[in-house]
Enzyme design. Structure first.
Site, PDB file in Angstrom:
ATOM      1  N   CYS A 171       0.844  -1.132  -0.101  1.00 41.14           N
ATOM      2  CA  CYS A 171       0.029   0.161  -0.053  1.00 41.14           C
ATOM      3  C   CYS A 171       0.765   1.282  -0.018  1.00 41.14           C
ATOM      4  O   CYS A 171       2.062   1.214   0.365  1.00 41.14           O
ATOM      5  CB  CYS A 171      -0.809  -0.039   1.213  1.00 41.14           C
ATOM      6  SG  CYS A 171      -1.684  -1.508   1.412  1.00 41.14           S
TER       7      CYS A 171
ATOM      8  N   ARG B  21       1.309   1.699  -5.884  1.00 40.43           N
ATOM      9  CA  ARG B  21       1.380   0.914  -4.751  1.00 40.43           C
ATOM     10  C   ARG B  21      -0.053   0.054  -4.427  1.00 40.43           C
ATOM     11  O   ARG B  21       0.247  -0.815  -3.931  1.00 40.43           O
ATOM     12  CB  ARG B  21       1.863   1.478  -3.765  1.00 40.43           C
ATOM     13  CG  ARG B  21       3.440   2.303  -3.846  1.00 40.43           C
ATOM     14  CD  ARG B  21       3.950   2.748  -2.531  1.00 40.43           C
ATOM     15  NE  ARG B  21       4.171   1.956  -1.654  1.00 40.43           N
ATOM     16  CZ  ARG B  21       5.396   1.254  -1.459  1.00 40.43           C
ATOM     17  NH1 ARG B  21       6.234   1.716  -2.369  1.00 40.43           N
ATOM     18  NH2 ARG B  21       5.313   0.202  -0.500  1.00 40.43           N
TER      19      ARG B  21
ATOM     20  N   TRP C 174      -3.720  -1.713  -1.080  1.00 37.87           N
ATOM     21  CA  TRP C 174      -3.691  -2.967  -1.912  1.00 37.87           C
ATOM     22  C   TRP C 174      -4.100  -4.117  -1.097  1.00 37.87           C
ATOM     23  O   TRP C 174      -3.446  -4.423  -0.178  1.00 37.87           O
ATOM     24  CB  TRP C 174      -2.218  -2.997  -2.624  1.00 37.87           C
ATOM     25  CG  TRP C 174      -2.128  -4.239  -3.146  1.00 37.87           C
ATOM     26  CD1 TRP C 174      -1.614  -5.460  -2.912  1.00 37.87           C
ATOM     27  CD2 TRP C 174      -2.758  -4.581  -4.566  1.00 37.87           C
ATOM     28  NE1 TRP C 174      -1.581  -6.376  -4.020  1.00 37.87           N
ATOM     29  CE2 TRP C 174      -2.165  -5.784  -4.967  1.00 37.87           C
ATOM     30  CE3 TRP C 174      -2.988  -3.699  -5.487  1.00 37.87           C
ATOM     31  CZ2 TRP C 174      -2.244  -6.485  -6.218  1.00 37.87           C
ATOM     32  CZ3 TRP C 174      -3.249  -4.098  -6.870  1.00 37.87           C
ATOM     33  CH2 TRP C 174      -2.959  -5.477  -7.174  1.00 37.87           C
TER      34      TRP C 174
ATOM     35  N   ASN D 269       0.954  -0.036   5.861  1.00 38.24           N
ATOM     36  CA  ASN D 269       1.485  -0.715   4.768  1.00 38.24           C
ATOM     37  C   ASN D 269       2.301  -1.989   5.378  1.00 38.24           C
ATOM     38  O   ASN D 269       3.162  -1.901   5.927  1.00 38.24           O
ATOM     39  CB  ASN D 269       2.568   0.013   3.964  1.00 38.24           C
ATOM     40  CG  ASN D 269       3.171  -0.751   2.804  1.00 38.24           C
ATOM     41  OD1 ASN D 269       2.492  -1.800   2.405  1.00 38.24           O
ATOM     42  ND2 ASN D 269       4.420  -0.325   2.239  1.00 38.24           N
ATOM     43  N   GLY D 270       1.712  -3.069   4.954  1.00 39.26           N
ATOM     44  CA  GLY D 270       2.540  -4.398   5.375  1.00 39.26           C
ATOM     45  C   GLY D 270       1.563  -5.376   5.869  1.00 39.26           C
ATOM     46  O   GLY D 270       0.149  -5.201   5.589  1.00 39.26           O
TER      47      GLY D 270
ATOM     48  N   GLU E 214       7.685 -19.868 -21.092  1.00 38.11           N
ATOM     49  CA  GLU E 214       7.690 -18.754 -20.649  1.00 38.11           C
ATOM     50  C   GLU E 214       8.790 -17.485 -20.886  1.00 38.11           C
ATOM     51  O   GLU E 214       8.702 -16.253 -21.436  1.00 38.11           O
ATOM     52  CB  GLU E 214       7.698 -18.550 -19.092  1.00 38.11           C
ATOM     53  CG  GLU E 214       7.986 -17.408 -18.258  1.00 38.11           C
ATOM     54  CD  GLU E 214       7.025 -16.243 -18.351  1.00 38.11           C
ATOM     55  OE1 GLU E 214       7.070 -15.212 -17.686  1.00 38.11           O
ATOM     56  OE2 GLU E 214       5.763 -16.627 -18.799  1.00 38.11           O
TER      57      GLU E 214
ATOM     58  N   LYS F 229       8.373 -14.096 -22.960  1.00 39.77           N
ATOM     59  CA  LYS F 229       8.756 -12.726 -22.334  1.00 39.77           C
ATOM     60  C   LYS F 229       9.642 -11.953 -23.414  1.00 39.77           C
ATOM     61  O   LYS F 229       9.546 -10.806 -23.876  1.00 39.77           O
ATOM     62  CB  LYS F 229       9.794 -13.111 -21.160  1.00 39.77           C
ATOM     63  CG  LYS F 229       8.734 -13.199 -19.843  1.00 39.77           C
ATOM     64  CD  LYS F 229       8.126 -11.751 -19.187  1.00 39.77           C
ATOM     65  CE  LYS F 229       6.673 -12.112 -19.415  1.00 39.77           C
ATOM     66  NZ  LYS F 229       5.971 -13.035 -18.981  1.00 39.77           N
TER      67      LYS F 229
ATOM     68  N   GLU G 181       7.199 -10.755 -25.973  1.00 40.48           N
ATOM     69  CA  GLU G 181       6.454  -9.569 -25.674  1.00 40.48           C
ATOM     70  C   GLU G 181       7.084  -8.121 -25.560  1.00 40.48           C
ATOM     71  O   GLU G 181       6.561  -7.200 -26.146  1.00 40.48           O
ATOM     72  CB  GLU G 181       5.843  -9.732 -24.146  1.00 40.48           C
ATOM     73  CG  GLU G 181       4.910 -10.857 -24.111  1.00 40.48           C
ATOM     74  CD  GLU G 181       4.426 -10.650 -22.644  1.00 40.48           C
ATOM     75  OE1 GLU G 181       3.439 -10.018 -22.191  1.00 40.48           O
ATOM     76  OE2 GLU G 181       4.919 -11.421 -21.603  1.00 40.48           O
TER      77      GLU G 181
ATOM     78  N   HIS H   8      12.041 -33.727 -33.861  1.00 35.82           N
ATOM     79  CA  HIS H   8      10.890 -34.159 -34.543  1.00 35.82           C
ATOM     80  C   HIS H   8      10.468 -32.901 -35.520  1.00 35.82           C
ATOM     81  O   HIS H   8       9.274 -32.501 -35.560  1.00 35.82           O
ATOM     82  CB  HIS H   8       9.573 -34.150 -33.594  1.00 35.82           C
ATOM     83  CG  HIS H   8       9.997 -35.609 -32.518  1.00 35.82           C
ATOM     84  ND1 HIS H   8       9.961 -36.786 -33.142  1.00 35.82           N
ATOM     85  CD2 HIS H   8      10.390 -35.503 -31.289  1.00 35.82           C
ATOM     86  CE1 HIS H   8      10.387 -37.531 -32.243  1.00 35.82           C
ATOM     87  NE2 HIS H   8      10.668 -36.997 -31.007  1.00 35.82           N
TER      88      HIS H   8
ATOM     89  N   LYS I 271      -2.461  -5.011 -20.039  1.00 34.15           N
ATOM     90  CA  LYS I 271      -1.882  -5.638 -18.670  1.00 34.15           C
ATOM     91  C   LYS I 271      -3.177  -6.604 -18.501  1.00 34.15           C
ATOM     92  O   LYS I 271      -2.952  -7.853 -18.027  1.00 34.15           O
ATOM     93  CB  LYS I 271      -1.923  -4.607 -17.567  1.00 34.15           C
ATOM     94  CG  LYS I 271      -1.532  -5.346 -16.330  1.00 34.15           C
ATOM     95  CD  LYS I 271      -0.128  -5.878 -16.446  1.00 34.15           C
ATOM     96  CE  LYS I 271       0.402  -6.804 -15.076  1.00 34.15           C
ATOM     97  NZ  LYS I 271       1.466  -7.487 -15.399  1.00 34.15           N
TER      98      LYS I 271
HETATM   99  C1  AGP Z   1       2.339 -11.944 -19.704  1.00 31.94           C
HETATM  100  O1  AGP Z   1       3.438 -11.120 -19.477  1.00 31.94           O
HETATM  101  C2  AGP Z   1       1.180 -11.466 -20.466  1.00 31.94           C
HETATM  102  N1  AGP Z   1       1.015 -10.110 -19.803  1.00 31.94           N
HETATM  103  C3  AGP Z   1      -0.084 -11.928 -20.645  1.00 31.94           C
HETATM  104  O2  AGP Z   1       0.265 -13.424 -21.250  1.00 31.94           O
HETATM  105  C4  AGP Z   1      -0.965 -12.348 -19.188  1.00 31.94           C
HETATM  106  O3  AGP Z   1      -0.095 -13.438 -18.627  1.00 31.94           O
HETATM  107  C5  AGP Z   1      -2.203 -13.106 -19.436  1.00 31.94           C
HETATM  108  O4  AGP Z   1      -2.848 -11.959 -20.107  1.00 31.94           O
HETATM  109  C6  AGP Z   1      -2.801 -13.464 -18.244  1.00 31.94           C
HETATM  110  O5  AGP Z   1      -3.215 -12.428 -17.401  1.00 31.94           O
HETATM  111  P1  AGP Z   1      -3.674 -12.750 -16.059  1.00 31.94           P
HETATM  112  O6  AGP Z   1      -2.903 -13.481 -15.259  1.00 31.94           O
HETATM  113  O7  AGP Z   1      -3.906 -11.522 -15.638  1.00 31.94           O
HETATM  114  O8  AGP Z   1      -5.029 -13.322 -15.890  1.00 31.94           O
END
Ligand code: AGP
Length: 603
Positions: A2, A27, A75, A101-102, A476, A480, A483, A499, A598
């Site tokens: 927070c 935060r 938060w 905050n904590g 993953e 990354k 992205e 394969h 996001k």
């Molecule tokens: C990951 O870096 C991306 N932002 C995206 O793949 C994300 O993981 C996906 O949209 C799922 O989001 P969520 O965890 O908020 O459900």
């Protein structure tokens, strides 16, 4: 995580509090509140759910004036997103007003004790307990009462408190959560982040753990000697804690994300875990004999690691699926199925639709979520919060570590309900508690990883290969890099190379091989040899002490040794850093990559 802010001086406090909170909303942004003492030390306290604008809306047209006050943006961790749970909190007599905050770990037992002594509580939060404890020990001197309570409290805090019966001062204390004091000739400020006070002063003192400071008109003192420092950062830099990007800040917070996820939940002596959010369904979970893990993007790769953990250590047949597929297929489920949904935001449309499908069919639904009060958290039957704090960068990093740590705890929870032995439970729990320190070690090699990224800057295609627990980490790592650097990258199981994928391997198509010293290490080595035989360059993620691998590959990034099932929590960190440094080298908007959001709240 927070944000708190406080002011004592000669200026009207309210605009200063709002300005400070505006700089701390990264935060926490699910609710906010302020308390202002007017010249007669009569408190005016206003709180609101949602974004800071909602609080400002409630404050407009209200003549609130004073030169002393506190503010908070929340938060949520303990207690849902409600106005009653927003801060500031107060005691029975509305003498003590406090922002925090904590996390107070022993708040339940303290609350019970205080309740028996006649204290009445108006929220579900851990924080409010602090107000009633101070009330219990208050004998006219606020800092004395604060000094008493911190002896009884277990957990973390950055708090600020004011009192009607000992007005004209702010008392602030810190244990693990940040507290910064802003020093000016005739006014003092307290905040969680320098960004909140930079518009008023650049003279700050950082409070250390177990320290208390008292801010009064004209002077302040700290119950210990402290150096005065000068902040050079711009406002924007300060909000990122001095890091150039939120993504790097959040990668550097990955040890803390694991720490927050496991804090107060491990029971080493019993080789098990306590997950309060599952209490209401624990008997139903005991009867579960198959599980489905559903999520999207990075969260889906966490689910895939969970699948390996559940099957190997809890003996539960487990499937995983992506939300956008699961919602349209006809999964075979029954009354002994547990459907588990993983989402940082808790608002991802495809995952929510899959969840509603399972609810429709009366299947037990659990959530692993970061955002308290989000749709997923509200709609699942039960769940576990990952407590990773707000994640601002679109590319999910620390939340992924929180998800993996939570899945490991869930594995122990389910395993110990079944035939996981005490010794195995103890082993996993003890290794989990070591992870925050081990992850900090890896972050120290960030400069080397930056050098490796520089060496491979001009390559446009990358393979990521891994096996078993690290196959999802290969996926993953590739996601990354795609992205944030917009380079072509593919994650595959090491065994899949021959394969078809091997056809693309040559000196222009480097491979990142995730090969800790685990049960599939030898298999990974033969895959690396397959790549090397076609002149492919290889960067290996290997276990510290494995010197031999240097002879085979072009570059090595070492990670400490841990249990095989927990290696993903270590091996992913160099991949997050590699993607970040590649994106920096390619000059992209790292925190807001093109074409992405996001939280994907549409199908
Ligand atoms: C990951 O870096 C991306 N932002 C995206 O793949 C994300 O993981 C996906 O949209 C799922 O989001 P969520 O965890 O908020 O459900």
């Amino acid at each position: 995580m927070c944000g708190i802010v406080g002011y004592i001086g000669q200026k009207n406090v309210l605009p200063i509090l709002i300005e400070g909170l505006r700089r701390e909303t990264y935060r926490g942004y699910d609710s906010a509140g302020v308390v202002v003492f007017n010249e007669k030390a009569d408190p005016v306290c206003v709180k609101a759910i949602g974004k800071l604008e909602n609080l400002e809306g409630k404050l407009n047209n209200r003549q609130i004036e004073g030169v002393l006050g506190l503010g908070h943006c929340r938060w949520a961790t303990t207690g849902g997103v409600t106005e009653a749970n927003a801060h500031p909190h107060w005691d029975c007599q509305r003498n003590i007003f406090l922002v925090h905050n904590g996390i107070i770990e022993n708040y339940k037992e303290l609350k019970e004790k205080l309740g028996k002594e006649g204290h009445r509580f108006s929220s579900e939060t851990d924080t409010e307990v602090l107000c009633h404890l101070i009330e219990k020990y208050f004998q006219g001197n606020l800092e004395e009462a604060v000094r008493r309570i911190i002896k009884e409290v277990r957990g973390t805090y950055g708090l600020a408190v004011i009192s009607k019966n000992d007005p004209q001062k702010i008392v602030t204390a810190r244990l693990s959560s940040p507290i910064i004091l802003g020093i000016n000739s005739n006014e003092f400020l307290v905040a969680s982040d320098p960004a909140a006070i930079l518009t008023r002063t650049r003279q700050v003192i950082n409070l250390d753990d177990n320290e208390i400071a008292v801010l009064k008109p004209g002077n302040f003192f700290i119950l210990k000697e402290k150096p005065l420092t000068q902040i050079e950062w711009t406002l924007e830099e300060a909000e990122r804690g001095g890091y150039p990007h939120f993504m790097l800040k959040e990668i550097m917070e990955e040890p803390e994300a694991i720490e927050n996820a496991i804090k107060g939940r491990l029971i080493p002596e019993e080789g098990t875990v306590k997950l309060g959010g599952l209490q209401s369904v624990s008997e139903r979970l005991r009867k579960v004999n198959n599980a489905i893990l559903v999520a999207c993007g990075t969260a889906h790769y966490a689910a895939m690691v969970g699948e390996y953990m559940f099957e190997e250590y809890a003996g539960i047949p487990t499937k995983t699926d992506i939300g956008s597929e699961f919602r349209y297929r006809k999964p075979i489920v029954n009354e002994k199925t547990a459907s588990i949904f993983i989402s940082q935001s808790g608002e991802t449309a495809d995952t929510l639709a899959a969840l509603r499908e399972m609810k429709e069919k009366g299947v037990l639904t659990l959530g692993i979520t970061n955002v308290v009060g989000s749709s997923q958290a509200r709609e699942t039957d039960a769940g576990v919060y990952t407590r990773s704090g707000p994640e601002i960068a679109v590319a999910s990093t620390k939340a992924f570590l929180g998800q993996l740590a939570t899945l490991a705890m869930l594995t122990v929870y389910l395993g110990r309900q079944r035939d996981m032995a005490l010794v195995m439970g103890k082993r996993i729990v003890s290794e989990l508690s070591n992870l925050p320190e081990l992850t900090k070690e890896i972050l120290k090699s960030a400069p080397e990883i930056a050098k490796i990224a520089k060496k491979y800057k001009d390559f446009e295609n990358f393979w990521f290969i891994g096996r078993k627990y690290n196959y999802p980490i290969a996926l993953e790592g590739a996601l990354k890099l795609k992205e944030v650097s917009y380079l072509h990258a593919e994650g595959i199981g090491g065994g899949e190379l021959k394969h078809g994928f091997l056809a693309l391997v040559d000196e222009d198509f480097p491979t990142i091989a995730i090969c800790p010293s685990d049960s599939v290490y030898d298999k990974m080595i033969s895959n690396i040899e397959e790549v090397k035989a076609r002149k492919g360059k290889v960067i290996a993620i290997a276990t510290k002490g494995n010197e031999k691998i240097k002879e085979l590959v072009d570059d090595v990034i070492y990670i400490p040794k841990t249990l095989e099932m927990l290696t993903p929590l270590l091996s992913v960190i160099p991949l997050h850093l590699f993607a970040y440094y590649m994106a920096v080298l390619h000059g992209h908007d790292i925190d807001k990559p093109r074409n992405l959001a996001k939280s994907v709240t549409v199908e």
